[in-house]
Design a protein around this motif. Structure first.
Motif, PDB file in Angstrom:
ATOM      1  N   MET A 179       8.714  10.956   1.624  1.00  0.00           N
ATOM      2  CA  MET A 179       7.703  10.002   2.075  1.00  0.00           C
ATOM      3  C   MET A 179       8.314   8.857   2.882  1.00  0.00           C
ATOM      4  O   MET A 179       7.599   8.110   3.558  1.00  0.00           O
ATOM      5  N   PRO A 224       0.806  -1.239   0.000  1.00  0.00           N
ATOM      6  CA  PRO A 224       0.000   0.000   0.000  1.00  0.00           C
ATOM      7  C   PRO A 224       0.831   1.278   0.000  1.00  0.00           C
ATOM      8  O   PRO A 224       0.503   2.244  -0.701  1.00  0.00           O
ATOM      9  N   LEU A 225       1.914   1.311   0.789  1.00  0.00           N
ATOM     10  CA  LEU A 225       2.743   2.519   0.854  1.00  0.00           C
ATOM     11  C   LEU A 225       3.446   2.759  -0.475  1.00  0.00           C
ATOM     12  O   LEU A 225       3.493   3.892  -0.978  1.00  0.00           O
ATOM     13  N   TRP A 236       9.817  10.843  -2.936  1.00  0.00           N
ATOM     14  CA  TRP A 236       9.905   9.513  -2.311  1.00  0.00           C
ATOM     15  C   TRP A 236      10.807   9.548  -1.084  1.00  0.00           C
ATOM     16  O   TRP A 236      10.557   8.842  -0.107  1.00  0.00           O
ATOM     17  N   HIS A 253       1.800   6.371  -7.358  1.00  0.00           N
ATOM     18  CA  HIS A 253       0.793   7.266  -7.931  1.00  0.00           C
ATOM     19  C   HIS A 253       1.162   8.734  -7.703  1.00  0.00           C
ATOM     20  O   HIS A 253       0.974   9.573  -8.590  1.00  0.00           O
ATOM     21  N   ALA A 254       1.708   9.037  -6.523  1.00  0.00           N
ATOM     22  CA  ALA A 254       2.154  10.406  -6.265  1.00  0.00           C
ATOM     23  C   ALA A 254       3.307  10.778  -7.190  1.00  0.00           C
ATOM     24  O   ALA A 254       3.367  11.895  -7.723  1.00  0.00           O
ATOM     25  N   GLU A 285       2.437   1.685  -3.386  1.00  0.00           N
ATOM     26  CA  GLU A 285       1.408   2.048  -4.358  1.00  0.00           C
ATOM     27  C   GLU A 285       1.104   3.543  -4.269  1.00  0.00           C
ATOM     28  O   GLU A 285       1.002   4.237  -5.296  1.00  0.00           O
ATOM     29  N   LYS A 286       0.979   4.051  -3.047  1.00  0.00           N
ATOM     30  CA  LYS A 286       0.723   5.475  -2.855  1.00  0.00           C
ATOM     31  C   LYS A 286       1.869   6.312  -3.417  1.00  0.00           C
ATOM     32  O   LYS A 286       1.663   7.339  -4.074  1.00  0.00           O
ATOM     33  N   ALA A 287       3.111   5.861  -3.167  1.00  0.00           N
ATOM     34  CA  ALA A 287       4.287   6.587  -3.656  1.00  0.00           C
ATOM     35  C   ALA A 287       4.337   6.586  -5.177  1.00  0.00           C
ATOM     36  O   ALA A 287       4.690   7.594  -5.804  1.00  0.00           O
TER      37      ALA A 287
END
Length: 483
Positions: A211, A182-183, A208, A189-190, A185-187
């Motif tokens: 994050m 999940p983390l 990144w 897309h960002a 995936e978020k990175a």
């Protein structure tokens, strides 16, 4: 040497270490140390090449093997010890190097499992050479089996090797690449949003880092090339690829859609491609790849700086006859760069009218329909291959051209997807980047140029004019905007 123990160098090697845990080489070292202790010798150094092949097909240099050979050739080592002959090498030519070393220094070769060939006799050298030939053949047969298995997995939409993929849980109970992190995936897309908005891989890397996400090997993102290669990885879009071509959909969950993947590839261009750490060095001039002669031939940049005290220097874009052009059109490089620079400034500031695409002419549905038609035909051929209607070679002859057509169609979709996925940019920041003359910012300016300009066409100035001096008529340069 009397009671002085022989000085030994232990060599350990494993071809593939997917987990980067070095268990294989650690076990080899323990076995070799046990042999050396039983013979009463002294271990001087241990040379480890982890995750490196020694086969005839291998291209990477084994640095620790080379260091061991340097020490042995310098007389620092009396004996070289390894688990087996195949750990030393699977290359007959490298065995000859070891035989030469023995002839020059009397260096001995000992193994735990393959016996100890007497390199001082003809029969001993013959046996060693036979072993090396057998090892080389086995390595090549293994390579052929691996290649066939990988091809079968590709055709079935399965993973077929490669390093860990950012975005997925490593050692997932569901299987490799079957569980999304999940983390990460978020990175991703960002990072995609930042890339499409700014065109800057460096900003994705910094995001990144902020994050706190790490590479699949637990390290910080310190290289723009690694970030670019990660973003463009087809696996993240659930796609099977081989030799930079998309083979088809994979059987694992996708993080990016196909359109997002194509938009990212279009935005990155060649950055991070083919294992390179950044943009290719060959790109030195702003308009290369955008500028064409009216005859249709791409124009090339030519720069000549004369030696001190000499005259005759020049810098220009020219249509070269030897490269298929007319050879009759050229423009001073600084002048044409300045014309395009001012035009793009106007486009960024909204002072120019850049035409939008016409409504109702979206070619995407037609492109997708053609792609699906080709993919269905590929599946039909593959079905015939499984039933024995086609041989493997016959199937590939049918499939490869269709894949090439799909690749070309996907490239067209990529250009469209890039435009559709672009997020509104900060115009002030974009203008500042565009006006930055620092050579290090060239690729940022090329990315901005590509957002506004499709191509630049240069016309001859006519009789009595000049192609190669500052100040030819502006209407002799046609800038085609990207609609």
């Amino acid at each position: 040497m009397g009671d002085v123990p022989l000085r030994c160098g232990i060599y350990c090697r494993i071809s593939e270490d997917r987990e980067s845990e070095e268990k294989g080489v650690t076990d080899q070292e323990a076995d070799c140390r046990e042999l050396v202790a039983s013979l009463g010798w002294q271990v001087v150094d241990v040379f480890i090449d982890n995750d490196l092949s020694a086969s005839t097909k291998a291209k990477k240099i084994r640095p620790r093997f080379e260091e061991m050979m340097r020490q042995a050739e310098a007389g620092v080592l009396d004996v070289l010890v390894s688990l087996s002959n195949s750990r030393f090498t699977r290359r007959p030519m490298e065995l000859e190097r070891l035989i030469t070393l023995h002839d020059a220094r009397g260096t001995l070769l000992y193994t735990v499992k393959s016996g100890n060939d007497d390199l001082s006799t003809a029969d001993g050298r013959m046996v060693a050479r036979i072993k090396a030939a057998v090892d080389a053949a086995e390595a090549e047969r293994t390579g052929e089996r691996v290649a066939r298995a990988a091809r079968r997995r590709r055709e079935a939409g399965e993973l077929h090797g490669g390093a860990r993929t950012f975005g997925y849980v490593h050692k997932s109970p569901l299987g490799y690449c079957q569980e999304i992190d999940p983390l990460a995936e978020k990175a991703l897309h960002a990072g995609k949003d930042v890339l499409l908005r700014t065109g800057k891989v460096s900003k994705v890397r910094k995001l990144w880092q902020e994050m706190g996400v790490l590479t699949p090997f637990g390290k910080e993102w310190e290289n723009d090339g690694n970030v670019a290669r990660t973003l463009r990885n087809p696996r993240i879009a659930g796609l099977v690829a081989h030799d930079d071509e998309i083979v088809g959909p994979g059987n694992w969950p996708a993080i990016f859609t196909r359109a997002e993947h194509e938009a990212i590839v279009a935005a990155l261009g060649t950055r991070g491609a083919k294992g390179k750490g950044g943009p290719p060095k060959a790109r030195k001039y702003l308009l290369t790849g955008f500028i064409f002669c009216v005859c249709g031939n791409p124009m090339s940049a030519q720069v000549y700086i004369p030696p001190p005290g000499k005259s005759g220097g020049y810098s220009r874009y020219i249509c070269i006859k030897q490269r298929g052009g007319c050879g009759q059109v050229s423009r001073q490089l600084p002048w044409l760069d300045a014309v395009v620079r001012e035009w793009v400034c106007g486009a960024i500031e909204g002072r120019l009218s850049v035409p939008e695409g016409e409504e109702g002419t979206d070619p995407n549905p037609a492109l997708e329909a053609k792609i699906r038609e080709l993919e269905a035909e590929i599946k039909r051929v593959q079905g015939g291959q499984r039933k024995g209607i086609y041989t493997d070679d016959e199937a590939l002859e049918e499939i490869i051209p269709m894949r090439q057509q799909i690749q070309a169609l996907r490239s067209e979709q990529g250009d469209l997807a890039k435009q559709a996925a672009l997020i509104p940019v900060d115009r002030e920041e974009e203008l500042e980047d565009w006006l930055d003359d620092d050579p290090e910012s060239l690729y940022e300016r090329i990315a901005i140029l590509g957002r506004y300009v499709k191509r630049i066409i240069v016309k001859p100035v006519g009789k009595g004019g000049s192609n190669g001096v500052d100040g030819p008529p502006i209407d002799a340069v046609v800038i085609v905007p990207r609609g």
